[in-house]
Design an enzyme around this catalytic site. Structure first.
Site, PDB file in Angstrom:
ATOM      1  N   ASP A 120      79.231 -27.123  68.569  1.00  0.00           N
ATOM      2  CA  ASP A 120      77.906 -26.863  68.541  1.00  0.00           C
ATOM      3  C   ASP A 120      77.159 -27.984  68.311  1.00  0.00           C
ATOM      4  OD1 ASP A 120      75.426 -25.421  67.140  1.00  0.00           O
ATOM      5  OD2 ASP A 120      76.055 -24.194  68.802  1.00  0.00           O
ATOM      6  N   ARG A 121      76.321 -27.985  67.050  1.00  0.00           N
ATOM      7  CA  ARG A 121      75.633 -29.178  66.693  1.00  0.00           C
ATOM      8  C   ARG A 121      76.722 -30.326  66.123  1.00  0.00           C
ATOM      9  NH1 ARG A 121      71.141 -28.801  68.859  1.00  0.00           N
ATOM     10  NH2 ARG A 121      70.358 -30.208  67.234  1.00  0.00           N
ATOM     11  N   HIS A 165      65.577 -20.703  71.054  1.00  0.00           N
ATOM     12  CA  HIS A 165      65.582 -21.375  69.554  1.00  0.00           C
ATOM     13  C   HIS A 165      65.308 -22.952  69.575  1.00  0.00           C
ATOM     14  CE1 HIS A 165      69.697 -21.513  70.724  1.00  0.00           C
ATOM     15  NE2 HIS A 165      69.864 -22.354  70.020  1.00  0.00           N
ATOM     16  N   HIS A 285      81.244 -17.650  70.998  1.00  0.00           N
ATOM     17  CA  HIS A 285      80.956 -19.065  70.812  1.00  0.00           C
ATOM     18  C   HIS A 285      81.494 -19.560  69.339  1.00  0.00           C
ATOM     19  CE1 HIS A 285      78.165 -22.454  70.623  1.00  0.00           C
ATOM     20  NE2 HIS A 285      77.848 -22.191  69.057  1.00  0.00           N
TER      21      HIS A 285
END
Length: 305
Positions: A120-121, A165, A285
């Site tokens: 992810d990030r 988001h 995820h």
């Protein structure tokens, strides 16, 4: 995880067998990192995603530690790492800045070259590290994300609602921070609940640790996402125009969300990474927690390329 207690209260969960360090990386910023494994083994750095901390790698880190030095930091702005105030130029939480943190961390721990895996990030930071520091990153794994420029390109129409988001936290400083701070557990917990196909993969104590960490980091988390709307896009666009690519072997694990949003994930990734292995993983995820054996096997296979 470490079950020890302090003063009768359960200790915050940690990666069992790892030691914790506070390492200066840049401009007075220190990263918190768990370090463990075989000191004679090649180094692997694992970068967490949102809304998590390095704790998300607890299963994979323990498995890789059998024959690798494993470094698991909290990114700047997250967890126990420092959270500098966002500067007006938008670079404080640019992935270029965060990638430089990771390279500085590895060097401070004695590693000029290392493999890098991100979720992810953290995967966005890993990609930027691979582009900016190709001589330091030997192998790169990305879990369930697209490069920033491609992510914005594929979000369109009603399908973009899944990324609400991203748009919220792209707004100028003030509004998103106030909205999220009004109910941080509700906001961050929404993603923990929505994105996990196996909620049991994130036990109650780990979920509580994630929410506590996010609650204490609302401004810096928003700044991280805001940077992906401006500075990170500019950096990716400049690299694409210059024809820069990831020179190291790359493995990508993703859910099959390309089908739902109508894009070719393999094609998008191959434009950045010529030496690519792309796999669709049938889990939620939070891959490193929901399917740690699959993730560990993929990283081990990557390191053999």
């Amino acid at each position: 995880m470490n079950p020890s207690t302090h003063g009768g209260a359960p200790a915050a969960p940690r990666i069992e067998g790892f030691t914790h360090h506070r390492v200066p990386v840049a401009d007075g910023v220190r990263l918190s990192a768990a370090v463990g494994g075989d000191p004679s083994g090649t180094p692997v750095v694992l970068l967490h995603g949102f809304p998590q901390t390095g704790l998300m790698w607890r299963h994979v880190a323990a498995a890789l530690a059998a024959d690798h030095t494993v470094i698991v930091p909290d990114l700047r702005g997250y967890g126990a790492s420092d959270k500098p105030a966002e500067a007006a130029d938008g670079q404080t939480y640019a992935k270029r800045t965060m990638a430089a943190d990771v390279v500085a961390l590895a060097r401070a721990l004695g590693h000029e070259r290392f493999a890098l895996a991100g979720h992810d990030r953290g995967a966005l930071v890993a990609i930027r590290a691979g582009l900016d520091h190709p001589d330091a990153v030997t192998h790169l794994a990305s879990l369930d994300v697209l490069p920033t420029l491609d992510m914005w390109d594929v979000l369109r129409g009603t399908g973009a609602a899944v990324g609400f988001h991203l748009y919220l936290m792209a707004q100028p400083p003030g509004l998103p921070e106030r909205m999220i701070a009004a109910d941080p557990d509700g906001f961050f917990g929404h993603f923990l609940d929505l994105w996990a196909k196996d909620p049991g993969a994130i036990p109650a104590d780990v979920r509580a640790a994630y929410l506590t960490a996010c609650r204490e980091a609302v401004p810096s988390i928003v700044a991280d996402f805001r940077a992906s709307s401006f500075a990170d896009v500019e950096h990716d666009a400049a690299d694409r125009a210059a024809g820069r690519r990831l020179r190291m072997p790359v493995t990508v694990l993703q859910q099959d969300w390309g089908t739902a949003l109508g894009f070719d994930a393999v094609g998008l990734w191959r434009a950045w990474a010529p030496d690519l292995v792309h796999r669709t993983v049938p889990c939620g995820h939070f891959m490193a927690e929901e399917s740690p054996a699959t993730v560990t096997e993929a990283i081990r296979a990557l390191l053999l390329r």
